[in-house]
Design an enzyme around this catalytic site. Structure first.
Site, PDB file in Angstrom:
ATOM      1  CG  ASP A   1      11.020 -12.231   2.918  1.00  0.00           C
ATOM      2  OD1 ASP A   1      12.262 -12.371   3.009  1.00  0.00           O
ATOM      3  OD2 ASP A   1      10.469 -11.188   2.523  1.00  0.00           O
TER       4      ASP A   1
ATOM      5  NE  ARG B   1      -0.707  -7.643   2.527  1.00  0.00           N
ATOM      6  CZ  ARG B   1      -0.092  -8.523   1.765  1.00  0.00           C
ATOM      7  NH1 ARG B   1      -0.494  -9.776   1.733  1.00  0.00           N
ATOM      8  NH2 ARG B   1       0.942  -8.177   1.036  1.00  0.00           N
TER       9      ARG B   1
ATOM     10  CB  SER C   1       8.831  -6.134  -3.744  1.00  0.00           C
ATOM     11  OG  SER C   1       7.789  -6.380  -2.838  1.00  0.00           O
TER      12      SER C   1
ATOM     13  CG  ASP D   1       1.195  -5.284   3.194  1.00  0.00           C
ATOM     14  OD1 ASP D   1       0.104  -4.692   3.049  1.00  0.00           O
ATOM     15  OD2 ASP D   1       1.949  -5.554   2.242  1.00  0.00           O
TER      16      ASP D   1
HETATM   17  N1  ARG Z   1       1.788   0.215  -1.003  1.00  0.00           N
HETATM   18  C1  ARG Z   1       0.762  -0.732  -1.142  1.00  0.00           C
HETATM   19  C2  ARG Z   1      -0.015  -0.873   0.117  1.00  0.00           C
HETATM   20  O1  ARG Z   1       0.437  -0.481   1.133  1.00  0.00           O
HETATM   21  C3  ARG Z   1       1.244  -2.035  -1.680  1.00  0.00           C
HETATM   22  C4  ARG Z   1       2.107  -2.852  -0.785  1.00  0.00           C
HETATM   23  C5  ARG Z   1       2.631  -3.965  -1.568  1.00  0.00           C
HETATM   24  N2  ARG Z   1       3.187  -4.993  -0.792  1.00  0.00           N
HETATM   25  C6  ARG Z   1       4.180  -5.734  -1.256  1.00  0.00           C
HETATM   26  N3  ARG Z   1       4.523  -6.736  -0.525  1.00  0.00           N
HETATM   27  N4  ARG Z   1       4.816  -5.485  -2.382  1.00  0.00           N
HETATM   28  O2  ARG Z   1      -1.100  -1.372   0.137  1.00  0.00           O
END
Ligand code: ARG
Length: 414
Positions: free
Chosen positions: A14, A94, A173, A123
């Site tokens: 990405d 983040r 992922s 995110d």
């Molecule tokens: N669900 C988790 C969160 O919102 C993890 C997100 C994971 N992100 C990813 N790009 N796989 O913090």
């Protein structure tokens, strides 16, 4: 004039495609930014890729210490577990990525920042909100949210332009940093089946864990873990050691149904060995040193704190105010906690502190108790006062009904 965009760059498909896409679609020079949050990636290789794809400049920023000090340890003091389970590992990283993006953008004279988050997750919210709060003049571009390409289309796009795309080695992922590893997609999307063993990298399966239990003595100073098994350690060393140690006992696997901010329910799987043992130990020590009143109120604050951080409001003044309260409770959270790790479980089996409110002289059932049992009688008298009055009233009303209440009688007669 050609504009400059600062892009958060992981080196994956990405963000690699994003470099080219931003150049073409926005006629921009792209400066890439990769943070080291302890994600165990080859950062030199990421920098090489960025330059190969044609970024104008690349920044690798070691943010591990800042991450632990200003984000992770406050979350320990808050015993932060979203929906009672998730130690917020991705969520905590983040806002720091957002902050560093803004710093690089300002240094590089960029007018926009960009990131590779999709429009379906949390995110994007966390980064967008942080960037806009820190510098409202910066535009935020999320190419994946805009371009509507499938994975195959992205690969085709990259190939047409000669970008070096590495087929991802994982069907999952994954996002990781020193506080944990988050896994989604592939077979994990079926919430009724057990996560396949190949999803895990930081923990052995509990079945494979040693037959002998392992012990951890974790010392906290004012809410912060500082020593493990007799050795004083810097934050980075300490958390890495605990990831290794707890992971080797199969501790830290988390499987839960999570409510994303955007409304989607998702099945999330995490490996957070250090976070699991540190929070378990910290929470236990607090029970020893804080009063019942402090603990009750703090639990409400913790829930709110975890929600604000999960939902991207790291810079919300309320979070900062809650942090002040939490810090004020931590002065006495100094002491030692002993955990027993055995085949996937971590149980607290001992704790001690100079600030302990536990008083064996009061608690003992043995000889020499200081507690005056007679004083319980008066206490119970007052403690149950309202319950007693209410119960007495209820039985009077019941009696009246049975004997026929005058009003009910009048109605019957009509
Ligand atoms: N669900 C988790 C969160 O919102 C993890 C997100 C994971 N992100 C990813 N790009 N796989 O913090």
């Amino acid at each position: 004039m050609r504009r400059t965009v600062a892009l958060a760059f992981s080196g994956g498909l990405d963000t690699s495609v994003s470099v080219k896409w931003l150049q073409e679609k926005y006629d921009a020079d792209v400066v890439t930014v990769t943070l080291d949050l302890g994600q165990r990636d080859d950062l030199k290789e990421i920098e090489r890729r960025s330059r190969q794809i044609g970024a104008k400049d690349h920044y690798t920023i070691d943010a591990k210490d800042e991450f632990l000090r200003d984000y992770v340890f406050p979350s320990v003091m808050a015993n932060a577990l979203y929906e009672g389970k998730y130690p917020l590992s991705t969520a905590l990283g983040r806002p720091l990525i957002g902050k560093k993006l803004v710093e690089v953008a300002e240094k590089a004279g960029a007018t926009a920042v960009a990131h590779g988050c999709t429009g379906k997750g949390n995110d994007q919210v966390r980064i967008d909100v942080t960037v806009r709060a820190m510098n409202p003049t910066l535009q935020v571009i999320a190419p994946v949210r805009e371009w509507n390409m499938s994975r195959d289309e992205e690969i085709a796009y990259a190939q047409e332009r000669g970008l070096p795309v590495k087929p991802s080695k994982s069907i999952y992922s994954v996002d990781q940093n020193i506080w944990g590893r988050s896994m989604e997609s592939g077979p994990l999307e079926n919430p009724s089946t057990e996560p396949p063993e190949d999803a895990f990298e930081w923990t052995v399966s509990p079945e494979e864990a040693p037959d002998e239990p392992g012990y951890l003595d974790i010392v906290f100073q004012e809410g912060v873990p500082t020593r493990v098994n007799g050795r004083s350690m810097e934050p980075l060393k300490l958390v890495s050691y605990l990831n290794e140690f707890a992971g080797s006992h199969g501790v830290g696997r988390i499987d839960h149904i999570e409510d994303r901010l955007v409304g989607i329910k998702s099945r999330e799987v995490y490996e957070c060995p250090a976070a699991s043992v540190i929070i378990e130990a910290h929470r236990d020590l607090e029970k020893l040193v804080l009063t019942r009143h402090e603990l009750d109120f703090k639990a409400q604050v913790e829930r709110e704190w975890a929600w604000l951080v999960y939902s991207g409001l790291w810079l919300e003044p309320l979070r900062l105010a809650l942090d002040r309260f939490i810090s004020a409770t931590q002065h006495r959270v100094t002491g030692s906690v002993r955990l027993k790790l055995y085949k996937g479980s971590a149980r607290v089996v001992g704790r001690s502190s100079d600030y302990s409110i536990y008083d064996v002289g009061l608690a003992t059932y043995g000889r020499g108790s200081k507690f005056d049992q007679k004083s319980a009688v008066g206490f119970i008298e007052l403690w149950g006062l309202q319950s007693r009055v209410a119960a007495g009233l209820a039985s009077q009303i019941e009696e009246k009904k049975e004997n026929g209440h005058p009003r009910t009688k009048a109605k019957e007669a009509q």
